[in-house]
Design an enzyme around this catalytic site. Structure first.
Site, short mmCIF file in Angstrom:
data_model
loop_
_atom_site.label_atom_id
_atom_site.label_comp_id
_atom_site.label_asym_id
_atom_site.label_seq_id
_atom_site.Cartn_x
_atom_site.Cartn_y
_atom_site.Cartn_z
CB CYS A 83 -0.98 -0.07 1.16
SG CYS A 83 -2.41 0.95 0.87
CG HIS A 173 -3.08 -3.07 4.26
ND1 HIS A 173 -2.12 -2.47 5.06
CD2 HIS A 173 -3.65 -2.09 3.55
CE1 HIS A 173 -2.13 -1.16 4.84
NE2 HIS A 173 -3.05 -0.91 3.92
CD GLU A 175 -0.30 -5.24 6.50
OE1 GLU A 175 -0.20 -5.80 5.39
OE2 GLU A 175 -0.63 -4.04 6.62
N1 GLN Z 1 -3.62 6.36 1.20
C1 GLN Z 1 -2.31 6.07 1.67
C2 GLN Z 1 -1.26 6.85 0.91
O1 GLN Z 1 -1.52 7.39 -0.08
C3 GLN Z 1 -2.01 4.60 1.60
C4 GLN Z 1 -2.98 3.85 2.46
C5 GLN Z 1 -2.46 2.59 3.08
O2 GLN Z 1 -1.24 2.34 3.16
N2 GLN Z 1 -3.36 1.79 3.56
O3 GLN Z 1 -0.15 6.87 1.29
#
Ligand code: GLN
Length: 196
Positions: A83, A173, A175
């Site tokens: 992410c 994610h 995890e």
């Molecule tokens: N929206 C976050 C970003 O742009 C990422 C979100 C996340 O890691 N769950 O950094």
């Protein structure tokens, strides 16, 4: 086999504790990266957790971690970016005008699913593993990749998992789900790279 791998987890912001739990369940040790001197420890792989990529990116710069981590990744250190971690790795963020590590030849879109689809869970096929749960939280997706990048998963036609050499990038994610197969795949990448 038989050896305990040490995996570094960037621990400046975001969901790093959950990443450490998953790796420990698989028998790995974790080293938290919070400052430049932590790089002196020995580790076979690096996890960049989810969180807020702008906060993490700025901290990487301020703490003097950005350049050394970029060099290590370019030199083959296995890295898993989830992410926000995927955003940190990407060579281009199409809706921002900055780049952080920029080691992964893909273009990502930040907060790509809009407000209504801020968070959602699906089960989808991930190449080499099978169907896995995928939890998305204000996630990016990958808009395009260089030919050398392997696409591992798509959700509704959007690319959500990629591998390029030593780099694994996920928009979701793993995890947060009780399924360790993706972390196991990453640990196998770390073991193989140590053996070379
Ligand atoms: N929206 C976050 C970003 O742009 C990422 C979100 C996340 O890691 N769950 O950094």
């Amino acid at each position: 086999m038989g050896r305990t791998e040490k995996i570094a987890v960037l621990a400046v912001q975001g969901a790093f504790v959950e990443q450490e739990q998953r790796m420990r369940e698989l028998g790995a040790e974790c080293v938290e990266l919070r400052q430049r001197s932590d790089l002196g420890q020995d580790f076979a792989g690096l996890i960049l957790p989810g969180g807020e990529s702008t906060v993490q990116g700025k901290l990487l710069v301020e703490l003097g971690l950005l350049e050394p981590l970029r060099d290590r990744i370019r030199n083959g250190l296995p890295v898993l970016g989830t992410c926000a971690g995927l955003i940190l790795l990407s060579e281009e963020i199409v809706n921002e005008d900055y780049v952080w590590l920029g080691t992964l030849p893909v273009k990502v879109r930040r907060n790509a699913y809009g407000r209504q689809l801020g968070s959602f869970c699906v089960k989808e096929e991930l190449k080499g593993i099978g169907t896995v749960p995928m939890t998305f939280i204000r996630a990016p997706y990958v808009e395009s990749v260089e030919d050398t990048v392997e696409i591992l998963a798509r959700v509704e036609d959007r690319i959500v998992a990629v591998r390029y050499e030593n780099q694994l990038g996920l928009a979701f994610h793993p995890e947060l789900d009780m399924d360790n197969r993706i972390h196991q795949m990453f640990l196998d990448m770390c073991r193989q790279s140590v053996c070379i």
